[in-house]
Design a protein around this motif. Structure first.
Motif: not given
Length: 221
Positions: A112-136
């Protein structure tokens, strides 16, 4: 939506202060701070996560965070990298075996923890340009290079037709993982990665190149 600016300590200033002397940085604190960041990402999401909250969760000062990361995007991506670990870099001499090695890197966790971490990350990457660039730049690019190397070697060995679209092949597994997480809230595991490899990537990669189309025949009337 842009990154919220944390008031108070300036990250660059804190980093400069760290290089001027003082107490040496304790590397063991890195994992504690990363763990705190992941817990908050899973609990409240990226937008509400702050450097202050991470420091408080890890019982550390805010300056301890800024001496390691310039902001919360860098902190979260580094935490994800530590949590997921590096992707395997196989060189077995076979495309099938190389992809099998990559598939094995996906552990059968599904917590459950891993699922929540990944959902939190991916939803934020789609919305936040700064996070998206750092993640990429710091996470996705290193994994992309692993796939590119695997497929390029396969072309050189003659396992893949030279005209095959490698860009498409490289993006297949990440795209299907993204779809799985967003639609079903389920993190990838070994069984899923292996199915994608055997049922999608390998058939597409190794399919014979289409024969060149015959020129149209002109009919005189």
């Amino acid at each position: 939506m842009g990154l919220p600016v944390d008031p108070g300590t300036d990250g660059a200033a804190a980093q400069r202060a760290d290089h001027r002397g003082g107490r040496p940085r304790d590397p063991s604190r890195d994992d504690e701070l990363c763990r705190a960041a992941l817990e908050l990402l899973a609990e409240i999401g990226y937008e509400r996560l702050s450097i202050d909250a991470v420091a408080a969760r890890a019982h550390a000062g805010k300056g301890a965070v800024y001496r390691r990361w310039s902001g919360k995007a860098e902190l979260v991506v580094d935490a994800i990298e530590r949590f997921k670990g590096p992707l395997a870099k196989p060189d077995t001499g076979s495309l099938r075996e190389d992809l099998e090695e990559i598939a094995r890197a996906f552990a059968e966790t599904g917590s459950v923890f891993e699922t929540r971490v990944m959902v939190g990350l991916i939803s934020a990457v789609l919305q936040d340009e700064v996070l998206r660039e750092v993640f990429r730049r710091h996470f996705e690019e290193s994994r992309r290079q692993v796939f590119e190397t695997v497929f390029r070697r396969a072309v050189e060995r003659g396992e893949i037709p030279p005209e095959r679209d490698l860009e498409l092949l490289v993006g297949l597994l990440p795209a299907l993982i993204l779809q799985r997480v967003l639609l079903y809230g389920t993190p990838p595991d070994h069984a899923f990665a292996r199915r994608v490899v055997h049922e999608v990537i390998l058939p597409l990669a190794t399919a014979p190149a289409p024969s060149p189309a015959s020129p149209p025949t002109r009919c005189d009337r």
